[in-house]
Write a protein that holds these residues in place. Structure first.
Motif, PDB file in Angstrom:
ATOM      1  N   PRO B 286      89.411 -16.059  53.773  1.00 12.72           N
ATOM      2  CA  PRO B 286      91.050 -15.383  54.151  1.00 12.72           C
ATOM      3  C   PRO B 286      91.700 -15.677  55.382  1.00 12.72           C
ATOM      4  N   ALA B 287      91.301 -15.141  56.028  1.00 11.04           N
ATOM      5  CA  ALA B 287      91.066 -15.339  57.454  1.00 11.04           C
ATOM      6  C   ALA B 287      91.874 -16.396  58.280  1.00 11.04           C
ATOM      7  N   ARG B 288      91.406 -17.363  57.696  1.00 12.43           N
ATOM      8  CA  ARG B 288      91.309 -18.673  57.785  1.00 12.43           C
ATOM      9  C   ARG B 288      92.281 -19.441  57.431  1.00 12.43           C
ATOM     10  N   ASP B 289      92.409 -18.873  55.899  1.00  7.54           N
ATOM     11  CA  ASP B 289      93.552 -19.225  54.907  1.00  7.54           C
ATOM     12  C   ASP B 289      95.034 -18.957  55.495  1.00  7.54           C
ATOM     13  N   ILE B 290      95.059 -17.970  56.081  1.00  7.96           N
ATOM     14  CA  ILE B 290      96.327 -16.778  56.341  1.00  7.96           C
ATOM     15  C   ILE B 290      97.192 -18.588  57.314  1.00  7.96           C
ATOM     16  N   GLN B 291      96.372 -18.844  58.348  1.00  8.87           N
ATOM     17  CA  GLN B 291      96.396 -19.928  58.989  1.00  8.87           C
ATOM     18  C   GLN B 291      96.808 -20.735  58.507  1.00  8.87           C
ATOM     19  N   ALA B 292      96.057 -21.430  57.405  1.00  6.39           N
ATOM     20  CA  ALA B 292      96.505 -23.056  56.837  1.00  6.39           C
ATOM     21  C   ALA B 292      97.838 -23.126  56.070  1.00  6.39           C
ATOM     22  N   GLN B 293      98.200 -21.566  55.812  1.00  3.96           N
ATOM     23  CA  GLN B 293      99.136 -21.357  55.290  1.00  3.96           C
ATOM     24  C   GLN B 293     100.918 -21.998  55.701  1.00  3.96           C
ATOM     25  N   VAL B 294     100.165 -21.305  56.804  1.00  3.52           N
ATOM     26  CA  VAL B 294     101.245 -21.005  57.899  1.00  3.52           C
ATOM     27  C   VAL B 294     101.820 -22.659  57.650  1.00  3.52           C
ATOM     28  N   GLU B 295     101.554 -23.409  57.800  1.00  2.81           N
ATOM     29  CA  GLU B 295     101.781 -25.206  58.206  1.00  2.81           C
ATOM     30  C   GLU B 295     101.787 -25.268  56.294  1.00  2.81           C
ATOM     31  N   ARG B 296     101.423 -25.466  55.477  1.00  5.91           N
ATOM     32  CA  ARG B 296     102.111 -25.243  54.511  1.00  5.91           C
ATOM     33  C   ARG B 296     102.938 -25.224  54.127  1.00  5.91           C
ATOM     34  N   LEU B 297     103.720 -23.330  54.117  1.00  6.57           N
ATOM     35  CA  LEU B 297     105.017 -22.595  53.750  1.00  6.57           C
ATOM     36  C   LEU B 297     105.734 -23.842  54.563  1.00  6.57           C
ATOM     37  N   HIS B 298     105.747 -23.810  55.845  1.00  6.41           N
ATOM     38  CA  HIS B 298     106.664 -24.793  57.160  1.00  6.41           C
ATOM     39  C   HIS B 298     106.554 -25.670  56.076  1.00  6.41           C
ATOM     40  N   LYS B 299     105.927 -26.320  55.456  1.00  5.46           N
ATOM     41  CA  LYS B 299     105.857 -27.783  55.002  1.00  5.46           C
ATOM     42  C   LYS B 299     106.781 -27.848  53.953  1.00  5.46           C
ATOM     43  N   GLN B 300     106.826 -26.853  53.309  1.00 11.95           N
ATOM     44  CA  GLN B 300     107.643 -26.504  52.136  1.00 11.95           C
ATOM     45  C   GLN B 300     109.164 -26.208  52.117  1.00 11.95           C
ATOM     46  N   GLY B 301     109.158 -25.866  53.219  1.00 16.56           N
ATOM     47  CA  GLY B 301     110.703 -26.033  53.690  1.00 16.56           C
ATOM     48  C   GLY B 301     111.347 -24.826  53.514  1.00 16.56           C
ATOM     49  N   VAL B 302     110.052 -23.494  53.983  1.00 19.60           N
ATOM     50  CA  VAL B 302     110.231 -22.004  54.170  1.00 19.60           C
ATOM     51  C   VAL B 302     111.125 -21.359  55.482  1.00 19.60           C
ATOM     52  N   LYS B 303     111.623 -20.617  55.639  1.00 19.30           N
ATOM     53  CA  LYS B 303     112.324 -20.469  56.839  1.00 19.30           C
ATOM     54  C   LYS B 303     111.239 -19.914  57.483  1.00 19.30           C
ATOM     55  N   VAL B 304     111.512 -19.815  58.990  1.00 22.18           N
ATOM     56  CA  VAL B 304     110.288 -19.319  59.750  1.00 22.18           C
ATOM     57  C   VAL B 304     110.784 -17.826  59.709  1.00 22.18           C
ATOM     58  N   GLU B 305     111.420 -17.122  59.618  1.00 19.86           N
ATOM     59  CA  GLU B 305     111.145 -15.394  59.271  1.00 19.86           C
ATOM     60  C   GLU B 305     110.200 -15.298  59.062  1.00 19.86           C
ATOM     61  N   VAL B 306     110.693 -15.914  57.395  1.00 18.01           N
ATOM     62  CA  VAL B 306     109.994 -15.883  56.629  1.00 18.01           C
ATOM     63  C   VAL B 306     108.687 -15.981  56.499  1.00 18.01           C
ATOM     64  N   ILE B 307     108.344 -17.189  57.278  1.00 13.08           N
ATOM     65  CA  ILE B 307     106.426 -17.527  57.678  1.00 13.08           C
ATOM     66  C   ILE B 307     106.173 -16.154  58.014  1.00 13.08           C
ATOM     67  N   ALA B 308     107.067 -16.379  59.514  1.00 13.12           N
ATOM     68  CA  ALA B 308     106.440 -14.974  59.697  1.00 13.12           C
ATOM     69  C   ALA B 308     106.570 -13.575  59.166  1.00 13.12           C
ATOM     70  N   GLU B 309     106.810 -13.131  58.445  1.00 20.03           N
ATOM     71  CA  GLU B 309     107.003 -12.539  57.936  1.00 20.03           C
ATOM     72  C   GLU B 309     105.466 -12.449  57.139  1.00 20.03           C
ATOM     73  N   ILE B 310     105.694 -13.322  56.405  1.00 18.53           N
ATOM     74  CA  ILE B 310     104.192 -13.520  55.140  1.00 18.53           C
ATOM     75  C   ILE B 310     103.248 -13.414  56.191  1.00 18.53           C
ATOM     76  N   THR B 311     102.933 -13.853  57.240  1.00 19.50           N
ATOM     77  CA  THR B 311     102.239 -14.320  58.259  1.00 19.50           C
ATOM     78  C   THR B 311     101.526 -12.599  58.885  1.00 19.50           C
ATOM     79  N   SER B 312     102.731 -11.996  59.266  1.00 19.36           N
ATOM     80  CA  SER B 312     102.258 -10.923  60.186  1.00 19.36           C
ATOM     81  C   SER B 312     101.864 -10.164  58.770  1.00 19.36           C
ATOM     82  N   ASP B 313     102.005  -9.593  57.813  1.00 20.67           N
ATOM     83  CA  ASP B 313     101.982  -9.013  56.152  1.00 20.67           C
ATOM     84  C   ASP B 313     100.359  -9.014  56.372  1.00 20.67           C
ATOM     85  N   LEU B 314     100.069 -10.482  56.301  1.00 21.07           N
ATOM     86  CA  LEU B 314      98.997 -10.332  56.035  1.00 21.07           C
ATOM     87  C   LEU B 314      97.734 -10.570  57.091  1.00 21.07           C
TER      88      LEU B 314
END
Lengths: 222, 606
Positions: B286-314
């Motif tokens: 799961p720790a590596r998945d947290i990192q992998a989803q950053v790129e995935r979310l970014h490619k999906q056009g999710v805003k960077v603040e939202v990515i940061a929020e999700i990532t921080s929570d995880l």
């Protein structure tokens, strides 16, 4: 006037009336870009190896319905020309001779103006065989992209200006994609692209800048 | 044209050789002079256009939203939905390949990977998922998932005789936006939007039976169908919802957003896996998945603040679980695990370091603490968190000690006038408690506020750090020099962009006793207190958001290329004109803000 009479002679000379459409008045805005690859540059000795023709309708180049055919030439194919277009004798040995493919080509181009790069040469090559078949040559008006380019680029040039009308130079100057050259279809498509861009520039009265070579690249951040 | 058409370019790289050849044979070429509209807004398109030469502006009214260049294609929406969402206007002499609509639609039908691109275009998400070697797997996987694997909305039936009012009530009770309607043998679907339209636009009385406003021609998929089949039906019929059947009975409703949920992936699954972990090893995946989803979310056009929020929570959930797994009882009873810096502000996306610490309310056995310090930091390193260059880690005894000792430490930093202690204080100011006894952090933070409040000389020294890196200029001279190869066109996005904003806001926040944890939140509070003008707050927020976005992009690129030393470097020459403009605007805002901080703390006199 002279052209009118020449046309009348041709009309009389035409030995196959099913090709009467060649003399019809232009009824469409379409033009056709044509290119031939040949066994060499001498129309008397050399023969056509491949022919490509692409219609241009308004702002569209109809590559989808392009005419493309390989021909089995009667002339020998010298190594020098094989090096240019990379078509060997064995590649075309199974193809039909030109007289078999001409009817389809003539119907494809109809009475539309022909566009090409040094189109005179291609027409001269074709006319050898058109004469044999119909007793007359092609009647189509000719539009040379070199002329279009010359008038956009050098039309007002002072005497002594260095001219560069090379195919690749025109392509580069117009920032057109460079396709693999010496393929009849690619060359016909490239000439068609030159035609649409240049004739639009002429309509809008836009000239090409000379001596672009030393001009600065445009400033990215203005 | 056929030969020259580059099928290596997304989305065409999704096509098989045979499909690409088929497409090639069907291409025409179109030409437009500058200023001519290629597709007008709301118009259908007969072709998919792929730019060969020139550039095309995607315009929303007068505003240019996007500039399309060589190899870009447009407009999926006009093609599939029959109406362009924007107008497309030639900006220069433009040549485009024209791929006929029926050919493209046919390929969409046959090739799910190709279809995915169009669907993603339509939903204005998932931009360019195909650019990286990895990451595209997510989309493919989802497309091959079954409909029943998506989060379906349960099927609720209502009689066609029910009134609009009753139906609305039923929807809100069931928290559902679409209901099945039974009318004798017919079954239809009625949505919240249908109700609103009936009531608001058509002004029907609320006693109207919903029979009159229900769509009885419903499109359905079987729960065992593939997701891509559902996508194709949605695109083809321009529907956002499909009825889901199992055999002959209706079992639920699938919405397009549910599919996006599937694509957006497993971020909602990661907490469960963290929670279930029984050992440190269980946490690694799961720790590596947290990192992998950053790129995935970014490619999906999710805003960077939202990515940061999700990532921080995880990340916080991960830290808490790790603490739970390895901290001995003595530490658990006495300790509070904190994260600081970007992690504390919730602004970390791609992992650049770990800033964490441990506060204790009383001394614990030395061997317990020593072991925990080593184990905790080592586990995080193993999970892919690089060690903190400033050594702000549990491993460092300075950052894992009793609150009493730590407060003394804070005091000595306040009294020591060097950049190192200033940075430590800055990082600590951003701390938040992850797990354990949160009141310990409160104690330390209160101590820090008391030490610094009113200490204008100290604040000035603290603020001085914004000047430690000189201004980057994305001005004309830099770029001119760069084009002739004299100067580097590289901009260090952290030093020249994000750091001055983050630190400047932090200084004013300490000064004004602002409590928000994130820079965006602090800016809002500073705006509310009228310490910064509304315009400045808005400009800073959009500049920071843009700079974070650019930084994330360059981080993801550096991960792909393996040039980690370049993770914060952005090259002007590699940016599009639009990005360069935005970057220049953002750096202007940074410069202006630095001036504000400088004059506020009289930095010119130091």
């Amino acid at each position: 006037m002279r052209n009118f009479f020449l046309r009348q002679f041709d009309w009389v000379a035409l030995n196959d009336r099913s090709y009467a459409f060649m003399f019809e008045k232009l009824g469409t805005e379409e033009v056709v870009s044509v290119d031939c690859e040949t066994t060499g540059l001498n129309p008397h000795k050399d023969d056509i190896v491949t022919i490509a023709a692409v219609k241009i309708r308004g702002n569209k180049i109809l590559t989808r319905e392009a005419f493309r055919v390989s021909v089995n030439p009667e002339a020998v194919m010298p190594a020098t020309s094989i090096k240019v277009h990379q078509i060997r004798k064995s590649d075309v040995a199974a193809e039909r001779p030109i007289r078999k493919v001409l009817p389809a080509l003539l119907r494809f181009i109809g009475n539309r103006p022909l566009v090409g790069y040094y189109i005179d040469f291609d027409v001269r090559m074709l006319n050898k065989d058109v004469f044999n078949m119909l007793n007359i040559g092609l009647q189509n008006p000719l539009i040379d992209v070199c002329d279009l380019y010359y008038s956009r680029k050098y039309g007002t040039a002072p005497p002594g200006t260095q001219l560069d009308l090379k195919f690749s130079s025109i392509q580069r100057d117009l920032e057109l994609p460079v396709l693999q050259a010496h393929d009849a279809f690619n060359d016909a498509v490239s000439a068609a692209q030159m035609y649409v861009v240049l004739s639009d520039m002429a309509r809008r009265g836009i000239r090409l800048k000379r001596s672009r070579d030393w001009s600065q690249p445009s400033m990215p951040l203005g | 044209m056929p030969q020259a058409f580059d099928a290596q370019n997304p989305p065409f790289d999704r096509l098989t050789h045979a499909e690409a050849a088929e497409l090639r044979s069907q291409l025409d070429i179109g030409y437009w002079p500058p200023g001519e509209t290629i597709i007008g807004v709301g118009q259908p398109a007969g072709y998919l256009h792929v730019v060969i030469k020139g550039s095309v502006e995607e315009r929303d009214g007068e505003e240019v939203e996007n500039i399309l260049r060589f190899k870009d294609s447009f407009d999926a929406r006009a093609l599939v939905h029959g109406a362009a969402g924007a107008s497309f206007v030639a900006a220069e002499e433009t040549l485009c390949y024209l791929a006929p609509k029926d050919v493209v639609l046919d390929l969409i039908k046959r090739n799910p990977g190709f279809a995915a691109f169009f669907y993603s275009e339509l939903s204005r998400k998932l931009t360019g998922y195909a650019s990286g070697p990895e990451g595209s797997g997510g989309v493919e996987q989802v497309l091959r998932a079954r409909v029943k694997e998506a989060r379906l909305h349960a099927a609720f039936f209502i009689d066609a005789g029910a009134t609009i009012a009753e139906t609305g009530k039923a929807m809100s009770e069931r928290d559902s936006n679409a209901l099945f309607v039974r009318d004798g043998d017919r079954v239809g679907i009625v949505t919240g939007m249908n109700l609103s339209k009936a009531a608001v636009l058509m002004a029907l009385p609320l006693t109207t039976p919903i029979r009159d406003i229900t769509h009885f021609q419903i499109h359905s998929v079987d729960e065992d169908d593939f997701i891509f089949e559902a996508l194709i039906k949605m695109t083809r019929h321009n529907k956002r919802r499909l009825a889901v059947t199992s055999g002959r009975t209706f079992v639920g409703i699938l919405e397009d957003i549910d599919i996006l949920g599937l694509v957006a992936g497993n971020s909602q699954l990661i907490p469960g896996r963290i929670d279930r972990a029984r050992s440190v090893d269980d946490l690694e995946l799961p720790a590596r998945d947290i990192q992998a989803q950053v790129e995935r979310l970014h490619k999906q056009g999710v805003k960077v603040e939202v990515i940061a929020e999700i990532t921080s929570d995880l990340n916080r959930a991960l830290f808490a679980k790790l603490y739970d797994l390895i901290a001995p009882a003595s530490i658990k009873e006495a300790g509070c695990l904190i994260v600081m810096g970007s992690e504390g502000r919730g602004e970390q996306t791609v992992r650049t370091d770990q800033d964490n610490g441990l506060l204790l309310d009383r001394p614990v056995p030395a061997e317990d603490l020593a072991k925990f310090r080593v184990d905790f930091t080592a586990a995080l390193e193993k999970f892919g968190f690089p060690p903190c260059p400033g050594n702000v880690m549990v491993r460092n005894p300075q950052w894992s000690q009793t609150v009493e000792d730590f407060n003394r430490q804070l005091k000595s930093w306040v009294l020591t006038p060097d950049e190192f202690s200033a940075m430590n204080l800055g990082i600590f100011y951003d701390a938040i408690a992850v797990t354990g006894r949160g009141e310990l952090l409160e104690t330390a933070k209160t101590a820090l506020s008391e030490l610094m409040r009113g200490e204008s000389a100290y604040l000035a020294r603290f603020a001085k750090a914004i000047d430690q890196f000189e201004d980057a200029s994305a001005g004309m001279l830099t770029s001119l020099m760069a084009t002739v190869g004299v100067a580097s066109d590289a901009i260090h996005i952290k030093k020249s962009g994000t750091f001055p904003i983050v630190h400047g806001v932090r200084v004013i926040s300490i000064d004004r006793n602002v409590h928000a944890a994130s820079t965006m939140g602090r800016l809002d509070e500073l705006g509310a207190q009228s310490i910064l003008s509304d315009d400045m707050v808005r400009d800073l927020k959009s500049a920071l958001s843009y700079l974070m976005e650019v930084r994330l992009r360059s981080q993801l690129t550096s991960i792909r290329t393996g040039r980690h030393e370049e993770e914060a470097i952005v090259r002007l020459s590699e940016l599009s004109t639009r990005d360069r403009d935005l970057l220049r605007e953002a750096l202007k805002v940074v410069k202006k803000f630095k001036e504000i901080v400088r004059s506020r703390y009289h930095l010119a006199m130091l």
